[in-house]
Design an enzyme around this catalytic site. Sequence first.
Site, PDB file in Angstrom:
ATOM      1  CB  ALA A  19      51.839  45.211  42.316  1.00 42.50           C
ATOM      2  NE  ARG A  29      62.046  45.972  29.709  1.00 38.11           N
ATOM      3  CZ  ARG A  29      62.325  45.238  28.626  1.00 38.11           C
ATOM      4  NH1 ARG A  29      62.868  45.822  27.583  1.00 38.11           N
ATOM      5  NH2 ARG A  29      62.087  43.957  28.579  1.00 38.11           N
ATOM      6  CB  CYS A  50      43.968  35.104  37.659  1.00 36.45           C
ATOM      7  SG  CYS A  50      44.554  36.728  38.153  1.00 36.45           S
ATOM      8  CE1 TYR A  69      60.089  34.502  32.068  1.00 36.88           C
ATOM      9  CE2 TYR A  69      58.990  36.504  32.804  1.00 36.88           C
ATOM     10  CZ  TYR A  69      59.452  35.693  31.782  1.00 36.88           C
ATOM     11  OH  TYR A  69      59.283  36.078  30.480  1.00 36.88           O
ATOM     12  CG  ASP A 290      44.970  43.112  44.726  1.00 34.37           C
ATOM     13  OD1 ASP A 290      44.824  43.696  43.626  1.00 34.37           O
ATOM     14  OD2 ASP A 290      44.633  41.929  44.927  1.00 34.37           O
ATOM     15  CG  ASN A 312      50.465  42.249  35.954  1.00 33.40           C
ATOM     16  OD1 ASN A 312      51.598  41.805  35.965  1.00 33.40           O
ATOM     17  ND2 ASN A 312      49.416  41.528  36.297  1.00 33.40           N
ATOM     18  CD1 TRP A 441      21.813  44.847  12.057  1.00 33.03           C
ATOM     19  CD2 TRP A 441      22.694  46.590  13.166  1.00 33.03           C
ATOM     20  NE1 TRP A 441      21.635  45.966  11.288  1.00 33.03           N
ATOM     21  CE2 TRP A 441      22.161  47.057  11.940  1.00 33.03           C
ATOM     22  CE3 TRP A 441      23.309  47.514  14.020  1.00 33.03           C
ATOM     23  CZ2 TRP A 441      22.217  48.385  11.562  1.00 33.03           C
ATOM     24  CZ3 TRP A 441      23.354  48.836  13.642  1.00 33.03           C
ATOM     25  CH2 TRP A 441      22.822  49.269  12.424  1.00 33.03           C
TER      26      TRP A 441
HETATM   27  C1  LIG Z   1      41.441  32.837  43.105  1.00 27.59           C
HETATM   28  C2  LIG Z   1      41.722  34.174  42.509  1.00 27.59           C
HETATM   29  C3  LIG Z   1      41.332  34.431  41.198  1.00 27.59           C
HETATM   30  C4  LIG Z   1      41.584  35.683  40.641  1.00 27.59           C
HETATM   31  N1  LIG Z   1      41.197  35.900  39.344  1.00 27.59           N
HETATM   32  C5  LIG Z   1      41.468  37.095  38.760  1.00 27.59           C
HETATM   33  C6  LIG Z   1      41.151  37.321  37.396  1.00 27.59           C
HETATM   34  O1  LIG Z   1      40.629  36.436  36.703  1.00 27.59           O
HETATM   35  N2  LIG Z   1      41.436  38.533  36.864  1.00 27.59           N
HETATM   36  C7  LIG Z   1      42.039  39.525  37.595  1.00 27.59           C
HETATM   37  O2  LIG Z   1      42.297  40.616  37.057  1.00 27.59           O
HETATM   38  N3  LIG Z   1      42.379  39.326  38.899  1.00 27.59           N
HETATM   39  C8  LIG Z   1      42.109  38.142  39.486  1.00 27.59           C
HETATM   40  N4  LIG Z   1      42.471  37.917  40.797  1.00 27.59           N
HETATM   41  C9  LIG Z   1      43.096  39.013  41.564  1.00 27.59           C
HETATM   42  C10 LIG Z   1      44.592  39.051  41.337  1.00 27.59           C
HETATM   43  O3  LIG Z   1      45.149  37.812  41.614  1.00 27.59           O
HETATM   44  C11 LIG Z   1      45.176  40.112  42.257  1.00 27.59           C
HETATM   45  O4  LIG Z   1      44.571  41.338  41.924  1.00 27.59           O
HETATM   46  C12 LIG Z   1      46.686  40.212  42.097  1.00 27.59           C
HETATM   47  O5  LIG Z   1      47.310  39.038  42.537  1.00 27.59           O
HETATM   48  C13 LIG Z   1      47.201  41.378  42.928  1.00 27.59           C
HETATM   49  O6  LIG Z   1      48.574  41.413  42.850  1.00 27.59           O
HETATM   50  P1  LIG Z   1      49.456  42.137  43.960  1.00 27.59           P
HETATM   51  O7  LIG Z   1      50.865  41.948  43.556  1.00 27.59           O
HETATM   52  O8  LIG Z   1      48.939  43.507  44.177  1.00 27.59           O
HETATM   53  O9  LIG Z   1      49.127  41.384  45.313  1.00 27.59           O
HETATM   54  P2  LIG Z   1      49.249  39.867  45.752  1.00 27.59           P
HETATM   55  O10 LIG Z   1      49.062  38.945  44.612  1.00 27.59           O
HETATM   56  O11 LIG Z   1      48.334  39.728  46.931  1.00 27.59           O
HETATM   57  O12 LIG Z   1      50.743  39.736  46.239  1.00 27.59           O
HETATM   58  C14 LIG Z   1      51.191  40.394  47.375  1.00 27.59           C
HETATM   59  C15 LIG Z   1      52.369  39.642  47.931  1.00 27.59           C
HETATM   60  O13 LIG Z   1      52.920  40.411  48.977  1.00 27.59           O
HETATM   61  C16 LIG Z   1      53.379  39.546  49.975  1.00 27.59           C
HETATM   62  N5  LIG Z   1      53.438  40.287  51.223  1.00 27.59           N
HETATM   63  C17 LIG Z   1      52.416  40.902  51.876  1.00 27.59           C
HETATM   64  N6  LIG Z   1      52.852  41.501  52.998  1.00 27.59           N
HETATM   65  C18 LIG Z   1      54.192  41.261  53.061  1.00 27.59           C
HETATM   66  C19 LIG Z   1      55.192  41.614  53.981  1.00 27.59           C
HETATM   67  N7  LIG Z   1      54.921  42.345  55.069  1.00 27.59           N
HETATM   68  N8  LIG Z   1      56.459  41.191  53.743  1.00 27.59           N
HETATM   69  C20 LIG Z   1      56.759  40.466  52.635  1.00 27.59           C
HETATM   70  N9  LIG Z   1      55.841  40.097  51.741  1.00 27.59           N
HETATM   71  C21 LIG Z   1      54.570  40.488  51.933  1.00 27.59           C
HETATM   72  C22 LIG Z   1      52.339  38.444  50.009  1.00 27.59           C
HETATM   73  O14 LIG Z   1      52.888  37.261  50.573  1.00 27.59           O
HETATM   74  C23 LIG Z   1      51.993  38.293  48.539  1.00 27.59           C
HETATM   75  O15 LIG Z   1      52.731  37.259  47.933  1.00 27.59           O
HETATM   76  C24 LIG Z   1      42.244  36.678  41.397  1.00 27.59           C
HETATM   77  C25 LIG Z   1      42.640  36.415  42.713  1.00 27.59           C
HETATM   78  C26 LIG Z   1      42.389  35.182  43.266  1.00 27.59           C
HETATM   79  C27 LIG Z   1      42.830  34.899  44.688  1.00 27.59           C
END
Ligand SMILES: Cc1cc2nc3c(=O)[nH]c(=O)nc-3n(C[C@H](O)[C@H](O)[C@H](O)COP(=O)(O)OP(=O)(O)OC[C@H]3O[C@@H](n4cnc5c(N)ncnc54)[C@H](O)[C@@H]3O)c2cc1C
Length: 463
Positions: A19, A29, A50, A69, A290, A312, A441
């Site tokens: 996100a 952009r 994932c 990236y 999330d 995303n 079908w």
């Molecule tokens: C093993 C696994 C498999 C998955 N498979 C799938 C799949 O097949 N399909 C699918 O759709 N989704 C899947 N997911 C879920 C998907 O990975 C998450 O939904 C996605 O990563 C969420 O992205 P995000 O950016 O919201 O949060 P996150 O990926 O949790 O990133 C949040 C970031 O914020 C940082 N952060 C948090 N608090 C702070 C703070 N106070 N200061 C600075 N940084 C901070 C964290 O360090 C982290 O890097 C999977 C997840 C896992 C763990």
Amino acid sequence: MPSAMREGGRLLVVGGVAAGMSAASRARRLRPDVEIVVLEKGQDVSYGACATPYYVAGVIEERDRLIRYDADFFRRERRIDVRLGAEALELDLRRKSVTYRAGGTTEATAYDALVLATGAVPVKFPLPGIDLPGVLFLRTLEDADIIKRTIEAGVERVSILGAGYIGLEMAEAFSARGAAVTVFELLPNVLSTYDPDMSEIVERELLDQGVILHKGTRVEGFEPASGGDRVGYALASGRRIATDAVLVAAGVKPATALAASAGIELGATGAIRVDARQVTSDPSVLAAGDCSEALHVVTGRPAWIPLGTTANKQGKVAGENAVGGNARFGGIAGTNTTKVFDLEVAQTGLSSASAEREGLRVASVRITAGSRAHTYPGGSPITVKLVFDADSGRVLGAQMAGREGVAKRIDTIAAAIHARMSVTGLAEIDMSYAPPFAPVWDPVLIAASEAVKKVGRSPGARG
Ligand SMILES: Cc1cc2nc3c(=O)[nH]c(=O)nc-3n(C[C@H](O)[C@H](O)[C@H](O)COP(=O)(O)OP(=O)(O)OC[C@H]3O[C@@H](n4cnc5c(N)ncnc54)[C@H](O)[C@@H]3O)c2cc1C
């Protein structure tokens, strides 16, 4: 609605994975003039969590392939000031500033607009022994590195707490690395968002693949191996089960501490409440991924279904709006798919059980049909469960399982749900046919046709 971003203003993003980096990239952009700073407490950005089970399994060999990236790319190519190892500690809404710690020093940075993309964190129950070395969690790429190193150091038996999709993908990964796997699940079925008549297909696959499954079983804690300090036993149902490592995959919760302590409103789900523009209760603060809720297109109410797809898209919307745009996020159906050994499993919308909990009048059909024309070799059965409104026939959800052709077929039904179609409309879709790919079908059409026969006939009937 956030006010238009001033010329040369500052967008601050907290969290640098799906996100956060989508938000920062979209903002760049649209607005070359704006200063964009990303605070990420970890050491990696923009990676595919994932794919981590496949990295652990060895299917994906190089760590770099998981990183879309790196931080340098964003700094150089997109002029995004990515600060790694930078943890946001406090948010002051009145001053519009975030205090963060990086490299041993604490400082504050002001923002014109803030995007919270802090993600989710694994649930860590206060079980005895949960902090023992060898008790593992999987959320980040660094977690995956630790798990990989643990396996490579020699692990013969692994216990997994939780039979959600991450637990099951990891059961396959550990098996691929030669470990004997035991899965403990508190609930009566694996993959609890699926109906039991579908999750039992998954359970059969696990057993066929040699996984030991303890359903309806509470793990009470862990003990070290005799004479060592690493985990050696999982304690469950009064038994000590020998294990060399434990993966706790018992769910995640939204990372909302920063937002909540500043007074940003959380929704009933516990995640950050946002409107369709990803704006929180503070007009200068947006949230995505999330850590935030999303509108469910079936129930019409906010839901929390943490998925990379949603993160995303929401990130892109948040990034656009943070710099003065007016984008809207179209909502979620909770569409997801997973691979459990040789089985593809997928789901969209509501299960029968969740639709009933919503108070809807639910009917369902469950059919099994071939993935390819019967004349063409190599096909296999696909089971489709279609959930619909018993009176109107509106498609509410679907679940599928099979050995091929499942993961993408679910998207047809996801599209029907977004379009608020009925099973009659779904049965009329002009789907493709050629023997190597589908029967004339298609299983989706067969399920829809069966559903049409039931609409209005058995109001409220359980399928
Ligand atoms: C093993 C696994 C498999 C998955 N498979 C799938 C799949 O097949 N399909 C699918 O759709 N989704 C899947 N997911 C879920 C998907 O990975 C998450 O939904 C996605 O990563 C969420 O992205 P995000 O950016 O919201 O949060 P996150 O990926 O949790 O990133 C949040 C970031 O914020 C940082 N952060 C948090 N608090 C702070 C703070 N106070 N200061 C600075 N940084 C901070 C964290 O360090 C982290 O890097 C999977 C997840 C896992 C763990």
